[in-house]
Write an enzyme that holds these catalytic residues in place. Structure first.
Site, PDB file in Angstrom:
ATOM      1  N   CYS A   2      22.751  44.206  45.327  1.00 49.56           N
ATOM      2  CA  CYS A   2      21.326  44.487  45.250  1.00 49.56           C
ATOM      3  C   CYS A   2      20.960  45.504  46.310  1.00 49.56           C
ATOM      4  CB  CYS A   2      20.531  43.221  45.517  1.00 49.56           C
ATOM      5  SG  CYS A   2      20.887  41.912  44.335  1.00 49.56           S
ATOM      6  N   GLY A  28      21.379  48.323  42.043  1.00 53.31           N
ATOM      7  CA  GLY A  28      20.982  47.285  41.096  1.00 53.31           C
ATOM      8  C   GLY A  28      20.079  47.830  40.027  1.00 53.31           C
ATOM      9  N   ASN A 110      20.019  40.742  49.746  1.00 58.86           N
ATOM     10  CA  ASN A 110      21.241  41.374  49.275  1.00 58.86           C
ATOM     11  C   ASN A 110      22.405  40.588  49.866  1.00 58.86           C
ATOM     12  OD1 ASN A 110      23.002  44.488  50.006  1.00 58.86           O
ATOM     13  ND2 ASN A 110      23.290  43.060  48.333  1.00 58.86           N
ATOM     14  N   GLY A 111      23.266  40.082  49.002  1.00 58.95           N
ATOM     15  CA  GLY A 111      24.393  39.273  49.473  1.00 58.95           C
ATOM     16  C   GLY A 111      24.542  38.046  48.618  1.00 58.95           C
ATOM     17  N   CYS A 255      31.615  44.893  54.393  1.00 55.84           N
ATOM     18  CA  CYS A 255      32.268  45.062  53.091  1.00 55.84           C
ATOM     19  C   CYS A 255      32.844  46.461  52.981  1.00 55.84           C
ATOM     20  CB  CYS A 255      31.252  44.823  51.979  1.00 55.84           C
ATOM     21  SG  CYS A 255      31.866  45.312  50.365  1.00 55.84           S
ATOM     22  N   TYR A 261      33.127  52.487  46.991  1.00 55.57           N
ATOM     23  CA  TYR A 261      32.430  52.751  45.734  1.00 55.57           C
ATOM     24  C   TYR A 261      30.920  52.608  45.814  1.00 55.57           C
ATOM     25  CZ  TYR A 261      30.417  51.672  41.185  1.00 55.57           C
ATOM     26  OH  TYR A 261      29.608  51.648  40.087  1.00 55.57           O
ATOM     27  N   CYS A 412      34.770  38.584  44.467  1.00 54.36           N
ATOM     28  CA  CYS A 412      33.952  38.657  45.682  1.00 54.36           C
ATOM     29  C   CYS A 412      32.938  37.521  45.659  1.00 54.36           C
ATOM     30  CB  CYS A 412      33.220  39.989  45.747  1.00 54.36           C
ATOM     31  SG  CYS A 412      32.103  40.089  47.156  1.00 54.36           S
ATOM     32  N   CYS A 474      35.595  43.174  55.764  1.00 54.90           N
ATOM     33  CA  CYS A 474      36.024  42.189  54.780  1.00 54.90           C
ATOM     34  C   CYS A 474      36.857  42.932  53.746  1.00 54.90           C
ATOM     35  CB  CYS A 474      34.826  41.543  54.093  1.00 54.90           C
ATOM     36  SG  CYS A 474      35.328  40.400  52.779  1.00 54.90           S
ATOM     37  N   CYS A 477      38.634  41.053  48.565  1.00 55.62           N
ATOM     38  CA  CYS A 477      38.929  41.360  47.159  1.00 55.62           C
ATOM     39  C   CYS A 477      40.310  42.002  47.001  1.00 55.62           C
ATOM     40  CB  CYS A 477      37.820  42.207  46.533  1.00 55.62           C
ATOM     41  SG  CYS A 477      37.486  43.754  47.380  1.00 55.62           S
TER      42      CYS A 477
HETATM   43  P1  5GP Z   1      36.802  48.842  35.319  1.00 56.65           P
HETATM   44  O1  5GP Z   1      36.601  49.527  34.031  1.00 56.65           O
HETATM   45  O2  5GP Z   1      38.196  48.894  35.851  1.00 56.65           O
HETATM   46  O3  5GP Z   1      36.288  47.429  35.265  1.00 56.65           O
HETATM   47  O4  5GP Z   1      35.865  49.535  36.377  1.00 56.65           O
HETATM   48  C1  5GP Z   1      36.311  50.529  37.232  1.00 56.65           C
HETATM   49  C2  5GP Z   1      35.301  51.615  37.303  1.00 56.65           C
HETATM   50  O5  5GP Z   1      34.017  51.069  37.598  1.00 56.65           O
HETATM   51  C3  5GP Z   1      35.606  52.608  38.379  1.00 56.65           C
HETATM   52  O6  5GP Z   1      35.473  53.897  37.828  1.00 56.65           O
HETATM   53  C4  5GP Z   1      34.564  52.385  39.457  1.00 56.65           C
HETATM   54  O7  5GP Z   1      33.986  53.617  39.867  1.00 56.65           O
HETATM   55  C5  5GP Z   1      33.535  51.530  38.819  1.00 56.65           C
HETATM   56  N1  5GP Z   1      33.224  50.330  39.633  1.00 56.65           N
HETATM   57  C6  5GP Z   1      33.928  49.776  40.616  1.00 56.65           C
HETATM   58  N2  5GP Z   1      33.310  48.706  41.140  1.00 56.65           N
HETATM   59  C7  5GP Z   1      32.171  48.564  40.475  1.00 56.65           C
HETATM   60  C8  5GP Z   1      31.079  47.656  40.574  1.00 56.65           C
HETATM   61  O8  5GP Z   1      31.030  46.751  41.393  1.00 56.65           O
HETATM   62  N3  5GP Z   1      30.061  47.885  39.710  1.00 56.65           N
HETATM   63  C9  5GP Z   1      30.060  48.894  38.803  1.00 56.65           C
HETATM   64  N4  5GP Z   1      29.016  49.040  38.005  1.00 56.65           N
HETATM   65  N5  5GP Z   1      31.064  49.752  38.693  1.00 56.65           N
HETATM   66  C10 5GP Z   1      32.116  49.595  39.506  1.00 56.65           C
HETATM   67 MG    MG Z   2      33.643  55.273  38.541  1.00 51.07          MG
END
Ligand code: 5GP
Ligand code: MG
Length: 500
Positions: A2, A28, A110-111, A255, A261, A412, A474, A477
Site C-alpha cells: 500500500c 496500490g 502500509n505493512g 524490505c 521492484y 511475504c 529483510c 522471500c
Molecule cells: P510473475 O509473472 O512471475 O508472477 O511476475 C513477475 C513480474 O511481475 C515481473 O516482471 C515483476 O516486474 C513484476 N512483479 C514483481 N513483484 C510484483 C508485485 O509484488 N506486484 C506486481 N504487481 N508485480 C510484481
Molecule cells: Mg515487470
C-alpha cells in the site's frame, strides 16, 4: 502493499493528499481513500470527513466537487494494493476512522501485522466489534482500550502490542501521528514546506518521496524505525515534531524488494535513491553474468522488461561495457501503459492474456540477435514464460534471461503481495538437489538459452549499508529467514481466502 500519505497544517489538505496518493499509485491500485480533519474553533472539536472508493486515485476522486466537501487543516490518505483473489469488500478501504472516548481517530497502514489473529480473537472475546477483516483495525481498538489519556500515548501503548510490519499515518483529533515498526520494514518519509503567508511549517508524511516532489515539498528525513512522530500545533511553530520510540531493535528488516521492484526509481527509500540501488543491482548482475557476446555480432542487445527493469538494465549495460563485454541497450519490448500491473488479474488464463496485452515486441530489433532480457524478478513465472514465447516470435538467435534479484522461494508476511509458497514458480522445482539444478529446471520451463538470477550477496552488495545494525534488510522471500516473529502470520491472500 500500500501507499500512505499525510499532511498537517495545509490550507488544502485533501488536494495535497490526492496528489500524494496519485504519485504513490504504483503502491496500490485496488482502492483509495482520504480522511480530512477540520478543527472547529467554536466547539473546540475536530470534525472528520472522508471520501473513499474502489479503483485508481484519479477515478475515486474524479469529481472536483469532492474536494469542496473536504475542508480542513490535516489529512491522511491510503492506496490499497490489489490482492489476487481477494474479496473486493469496500469495508476494507482505508483510512479507517472511528469515534471513541478521546475523540476521533483515523488510520492508514502500509505493512502487515503478524500477531493479528491472536489479538483479534482476544479483542473479539472482550466484545470489540470489527467492521473490516483487515489487520489494521486492531490498532485503533487497542488504542481506544488503553488507559492513557493522550492519543499519542494510547497509540504507543497499542503499537507495543502489535508485531509485524507497519508504516502508519494517523489522525488523532487535530493531530497527525506517523509511526514505523522497530524493524523499519516499510518506508516512511517526512517532508516540509513553509506557508508563505504565515511562515508556519507544513508537514508531510509519505511512503515514498516522489509524493513530495509532485507538491514541491522538501524531504527532511525518514521516520526512523520504531519512531512515533507527533505533529501538532506546537510543531508547526517550532518546525520540530516530537517523537516517542518503541523498544529498539539492532536487527532491522528493511524490505529489499522495495529496491528490487516496488518503489519508484525517482524516490528516496530508506534514505537512499532507488534509482542508484536499482542500477547497482544491474551492475552486479552484469558482473555475475557468464554470457559472452557471440562472435559474429559483437554486441549483445540488452532489452529490459519495461518499466520495472529499465533502471537495472541501464546498470547492466554500463557495467558490461566496462568489463569489456560489449552490450547495447535497445527498446525491444513496448509496454501498453493503459493496462494495469499483470498481478491484478485472478486466474491463470486472464493473466496470460494480460501479459500479451501489456507487452509487444519490435521484430526488427530482436530478429537474429543475441538478446539478454533483463527483468527484476520472477514470482509466479507467468510474465517470463509468456514474454519469452512472444520474443521467440521475432526469431532471435539466442535469448538469455537475467533477473536482477534472487529466486523467490517464500511468501511475504510483511505486506508484499507474494502468493502462497505453492504459487511461486520455484515451488514447481522445490525437490531439486541444489541451486544450479533448480535454475536449470526453471530455464527449461521458461524456454531460454540461459537463465541467470542475481545472487543474494549480489543483491545485498547493491544496497546501502547502515551502521550499528546486526542486519539491515529483510530477505525472507529469498531465504525463508523471517526476521519478525510470526506468531500467527498470514499473507493477505490467506486471510481473504479464509474469509471467502
Ligand atoms: P510473475 O509473472 O512471475 O508472477 O511476475 C513477475 C513480474 O511481475 C515481473 O516482471 C515483476 O516486474 C513484476 N512483479 C514483481 N513483484 C510484483 C508485485 O509484488 N506486484 C506486481 N504487481 N508485480 C510484481
Ligand atoms: Mg515487470
Amino acid at each position: 502493499m500500500c501507499g500512505v500519505f499525510g499532511v498537517y497544517n495545509s490550507k488544502t489538505p485533501a488536494e495535497d493528499t490526492f496528489y500524494g496518493l496519485y504519485s504513490l499509485q504504483h503502491r496500490g491500485q485496488e482502492a483509495a481513500g482520504i480522511v480530512v480533519a477540520e478543527y472547529d474553533e467554536n466547539k473546540h472539536k475536530t470534525i472528520y470527513r472522508q471520501h473513499k472508493g474502489m479503483g485508481l486515485v484519479a477515478e475515486v476522486f474524479k469529481d472536483p466537487a469532492i474536494f469542496k466537501k473536504l475542508p480542513g487543516h490535516a489529512a491522511i490518505g491510503h492506496n490499497r494494493y490489489s490482492t489476487t483473489g481477494a474479496s473486493k469488500s469496500t469495508s476494507n478501504i482505508q483510512p479507517f476512522s472511528l469515534t471513541y472516548r478521546s475523540g476521533n481517530l483515523a488510520i492508514a497502514h502500509n505493512g502487515n501485522l503478524t500477531n493479528s489473529r491472536t489479538l483479534r480473537k482476544e479483542l473479539t472475546e472482550r466484545g470489540i466489534i470489527f467492521q473490516a477483516s483487515s489487520d489494521t483495525e486492531i490498532i485503533p481498538h487497542l488504542a481506544a482500550l488503553s488507559k492513557e489519556k493522550e492519543p499519542v500515548h494510547q497509540i504507543y501503548h497499542a503499537l507495543r502490542q502489535v508485531k509485524g510490519a507497519f508504516s502508519l499515518v494517523i489522525l488523532a483529533n487535530d493531530q497527525l501521528i506517523a509511526a514505523r515498526d522497530p524493524y523499519g520494514v516499510r518506508p516512511l518519509a517526512l517532508g516540509k514546506t513553509t506557508d508563505p503567508d504565515t511562515g508556519d511549517a507544513i508537514f508531510y508524511v509519505a511512503s515514498e518521496t516522489c509524493a513530495f516532489d509532485i507538491l514541491s515539498v522538501d524531504y527532511v528525513r525518514d521516520i526512523e524505525p520504531g519512531e512515533i512522530l507527533l505533529i501538532d500545533k506546537t510543531s508547526i511553530r517550532t518546525h520540530k515534531p516530537i517523537s516517542l520510540y518503541l523498544p529498539p531493535s539492532k536487527r532491522k528488516a528493511r524490505c529489499i524488494f522495495e529496491y528490487v521492484y516496488f518503489a519508484r526509481p525517482d524516490s528516496l527509500v530508506f534514505t537512499h535513491s532507488v534509482d542508484k540501488i536499482r542500477r547497482n543491482l544491474g551492475k552486479n548482475l552484469a558482473r555475475e553474468s557468464m554470457v559472452e557476446p557471440s562472435n559474429d555480432d559483437k554486441h549483445q542487445i540488452v532489452v529490459s522488461v519495461p518499466d520495472s527493469s529499465n533502471t537495472a538494465a541501464l546498470g547492466f549495460v554500463r557495467e558490461s561495457n566496462k568489463i569489456c563485454r560489449p552490450a547495447r541497450f535497445e527498446h525491444g519490448l513496448i509496454r501498453n501503459h493503459y493496462v494495469g500491473r499483470t498481478f491484478i488479474q485472478p486466474g491463470k488464463q486472464s493473466r496470460e492474456i494480460k501479459v500479451r496485452s501489456k507487452y509487444n515486441i519490435i521484430r526488427g530489433v530482436l530478429q537474429d540477435r543475441q538478446i539478454v532480457v533483463i527483468d527484476d524478478s520472477i514470482v509466479r513465472g507467468t510474465t517470463a514464460k509468456m514474454l519469452i514465447k512472444l520474443i521467440r516470435e521475432a526469431n532471435p538467435k539466442e535469448i538469455h534471461l537475467h533477473i536482477s534479484s534472487a529466486p523467490i522461494t517464500n511468501p511475504c508476511f510483511y505486506g508484499m503481495d507474494f502468493p502462497t509458497k505453492g504459487q511461486l514458480l520455484t515451488y514447481l522445482f522445490a525437490d531439486t538437489k541444489d541451486h544450479d539444478e533448480e535454475v536449470e529446471k526453471i530455464r527449461e520451463y521458461i524456454g531460454v538459452d540461459s537463465l541467470k538470477y542475481l545472487s543474494l550477496q549480489g543483491m545485498l552488495n547493491s544496497a546501502p549499508r547502515f551502521e550499528n545494525e546486526t542486519q539491515s534488510y529483510c530477505t525472507a522471500c529469498f531465504t525463508g529467514d523471517y526476521p519478525i516473529s510470526m506468531d500467527d502470520a498470514t499473507t493477505d491472500k490467506e486471510e481473504y481466502d479464509n474469509e471467502e
